[in-house]
Scaffold this motif. Sequence first.
Motif, PDB file in Angstrom:
ATOM      1  N   ASN A 115      50.232  43.667  43.659  1.00  0.00           N
ATOM      2  CA  ASN A 115      50.076  44.601  44.782  1.00  0.00           C
ATOM      3  C   ASN A 115      49.318  45.843  44.335  1.00  0.00           C
ATOM      4  O   ASN A 115      48.478  46.369  45.071  1.00  0.00           O
ATOM      5  CB  ASN A 115      51.447  45.008  45.327  1.00  0.00           C
ATOM      6  N   ILE A 116      49.619  46.329  43.129  1.00  0.00           N
ATOM      7  CA  ILE A 116      48.938  47.514  42.610  1.00  0.00           C
ATOM      8  C   ILE A 116      47.492  47.181  42.278  1.00  0.00           C
ATOM      9  O   ILE A 116      46.583  47.965  42.555  1.00  0.00           O
ATOM     10  CB  ILE A 116      49.681  48.074  41.374  1.00  0.00           C
ATOM     11  N   ILE A 117      47.263  45.992  41.719  1.00  0.00           N
ATOM     12  CA  ILE A 117      45.890  45.569  41.402  1.00  0.00           C
ATOM     13  C   ILE A 117      45.053  45.501  42.671  1.00  0.00           C
ATOM     14  O   ILE A 117      43.912  45.980  42.704  1.00  0.00           O
ATOM     15  CB  ILE A 117      45.913  44.210  40.672  1.00  0.00           C
ATOM     16  N   ARG A 118      45.617  44.926  43.719  1.00  0.00           N
ATOM     17  CA  ARG A 118      44.895  44.806  44.992  1.00  0.00           C
ATOM     18  C   ARG A 118      44.518  46.180  45.548  1.00  0.00           C
ATOM     19  O   ARG A 118      43.434  46.353  46.134  1.00  0.00           O
ATOM     20  CB  ARG A 118      45.777  44.071  46.001  1.00  0.00           C
TER      21      ARG A 118
ATOM     22  N   ILE B  38      47.250  53.686  35.618  1.00  0.00           N
ATOM     23  CA  ILE B  38      46.775  53.255  36.937  1.00  0.00           C
ATOM     24  C   ILE B  38      47.937  53.209  37.929  1.00  0.00           C
ATOM     25  O   ILE B  38      47.790  53.596  39.104  1.00  0.00           O
ATOM     26  CB  ILE B  38      46.080  51.885  36.827  1.00  0.00           C
ATOM     27  N   ILE B  39      49.103  52.757  37.470  1.00  0.00           N
ATOM     28  CA  ILE B  39      50.283  52.721  38.344  1.00  0.00           C
ATOM     29  C   ILE B  39      50.639  54.119  38.829  1.00  0.00           C
ATOM     30  O   ILE B  39      50.929  54.332  40.023  1.00  0.00           O
ATOM     31  CB  ILE B  39      51.489  52.090  37.613  1.00  0.00           C
ATOM     32  N   MET B  40      50.639  55.086  37.935  1.00  0.00           N
ATOM     33  CA  MET B  40      50.981  56.453  38.330  1.00  0.00           C
ATOM     34  C   MET B  40      49.951  57.014  39.307  1.00  0.00           C
ATOM     35  O   MET B  40      50.305  57.718  40.258  1.00  0.00           O
ATOM     36  CB  MET B  40      51.110  57.332  37.081  1.00  0.00           C
ATOM     37  N   LYS B  41      48.705  56.667  39.100  1.00  0.00           N
ATOM     38  CA  LYS B  41      47.650  57.112  40.027  1.00  0.00           C
ATOM     39  C   LYS B  41      47.858  56.450  41.390  1.00  0.00           C
ATOM     40  O   LYS B  41      47.713  57.094  42.440  1.00  0.00           O
ATOM     41  CB  LYS B  41      46.279  56.744  39.447  1.00  0.00           C
TER      42      LYS B  41
ATOM     43  N   SER C  57      50.747  55.397  42.575  1.00  0.00           N
ATOM     44  CA  SER C  57      51.965  55.961  43.154  1.00  0.00           C
ATOM     45  C   SER C  57      51.684  57.266  43.882  1.00  0.00           C
ATOM     46  O   SER C  57      52.248  57.532  44.950  1.00  0.00           O
ATOM     47  CB  SER C  57      53.003  56.187  42.054  1.00  0.00           C
ATOM     48  N   LYS C  58      50.815  58.072  43.334  1.00  0.00           N
ATOM     49  CA  LYS C  58      50.503  59.370  43.939  1.00  0.00           C
ATOM     50  C   LYS C  58      49.804  59.210  45.287  1.00  0.00           C
ATOM     51  O   LYS C  58      49.803  60.138  46.101  1.00  0.00           O
ATOM     52  CB  LYS C  58      49.639  60.191  42.992  1.00  0.00           C
ATOM     53  N   ARG C  59      49.230  58.039  45.515  1.00  0.00           N
ATOM     54  CA  ARG C  59      48.546  57.792  46.798  1.00  0.00           C
ATOM     55  C   ARG C  59      49.499  57.273  47.867  1.00  0.00           C
ATOM     56  O   ARG C  59      49.121  57.146  49.033  1.00  0.00           O
ATOM     57  CB  ARG C  59      47.408  56.778  46.607  1.00  0.00           C
ATOM     58  N   GLN C  60      50.710  56.929  47.456  1.00  0.00           N
ATOM     59  CA  GLN C  60      51.650  56.315  48.413  1.00  0.00           C
ATOM     60  C   GLN C  60      52.289  57.361  49.323  1.00  0.00           C
ATOM     61  O   GLN C  60      52.440  58.507  48.952  1.00  0.00           O
ATOM     62  CB  GLN C  60      52.724  55.543  47.651  1.00  0.00           C
TER      63      GLN C  60
END
Length: 518
Positions: free
Chosen positions: A31-34, A510-513, A515-518
């Motif tokens: 999901n994060i990759i997408r 990348i995950i933290m980046k 997350s900040k967009r959620q």
Amino acid sequence: MKLQENSIRWAITHIIKESDNDLFPRPYELNIIRDSVEDIVEVLKNIEIGSYQWNSSRRFLIPKDSTAFRNATQLDIFDSLVFVAIIYEYGHLIEEKRLPEIDNVIFSYRFHPLPDGTLYSNKKAWEKFYTISKQLAENYSHIIICDISDFYNQIYLHTIENQFINCGIPNQINKSIKDLIISITQRSSKGIPIGPHCSHLLAEMSLIPFDDNLKLQNIPFKRYVDDIIVFCNDEKDARIKLNIIAEILDKEQRLVLQRQKTRILKSGVFIELCEQYLLEKPINKIESEIIAIINEHSEGDAYSKIQPSELDDEDLKSLSQENIEQLFDSYLKVSDPNYERIRWLFRRLSQIGLPNAIDYAIENFYELIPALNDVCLYISSCANNYSSSWNTIGEEIIDLLDDEMVDSNEFYKLALLNLFIYNNNLNNIDKLIRLFGNASGNIKRKIILSSINYNSSSWLRTLKESYNTFDDWTKRAYLIATHKLPKEEREYFYKGVLPTLNESNYFEKIIMKWSKRQ
């Protein structure tokens, strides 16, 4: 040496379409990759492949049938992207060294990537292998069927290295793949990872000298992975050819034939065997109708989804609960269940997501354990279509987690817990949280990811202090789950995490980046 951007983008397309692995549940990280394609491309295109540090992988015993198991490996999801991008970029050099596909000799895993992310485009290779072998057998009196014993686990590392050189693969790529294999096999000189899609091409590459040797000696044969069929003029000819094959395998790679699966058959017996092996051959009228419906609506694509609304009344009648249960009984309620076929049927039913086999799967759980991952994939596919109580199903799954049979193999527990990640209607999050304290890292990871479906910020908050005690896979799950925390709180947490990361923790950043967009 760096990867080309088009290779990276194709790898992302592939892994989203076909997942990272043949054997494991679909990882949440997809999901994060997408949602982070450009971030991932930017990072990967600047990595020096020759010095890339592979991350920790996971290895489990997965059932093949009621008594046999295989060692399966799941790569770190970012490593999977790198591995796929490498194979996409250089796989054609391997394919060019193999006996040509048009010769109809080697049927397995022909490298032919498509724009939609398909890696091996010959999807009906198994059927073709036995169909052509059956036709050719009519011209011979005797047939050898044989199987290389424990093939993937017995492939020598030096064989992979030598074949990379023979195929013209750059030294830095050779070194990088060697480092990957060593990191998985704990510095053993034998074995390649079982599970990642790209491993199949490495296995095929290792047998190029074997295939070439048989052709050079004018021995008529067909091969699908480690299954070899040899065509002979009489029994004496068969025994001579069997000796030659055994000697070639021993001298080239110290491989041996599996005694139980090596037989010399008269052609008539072999032809009957081919008819049994043909995967698309229905066992009865019910199965024939079901396969025809799925093929019609999917146009033969095993990955396409079919909406139940597309089915007419006749289709739904053929796909009734009674028919499906009767079909599974015909494969399962026998002395030697055909688990290959059972897995295949659950995968096909997953394309539609009709819930008519859910009750059957739960009621026959123990007999279906060798097909557990595909059963769970099917149950997940029905998330929006099941009219009975999902919560009750969730409770039954929780009860199964306490069973001694399930508790004896961690993969069983992971497959079951994965259901809660992709279907919040199963609920029972309170029971899952109670399992957390004494659970292994792999189980904790699944529970954390399951909590994303609920208002779980208060519980996630209590885990902050435990973050540094988690293994790498569980840490990543927790970073993903923290997007449920209030913005300021999670950003403050990330400030504390960043100094603990090293240069190779690309995906965590990348995950933290994300997350900040959620």
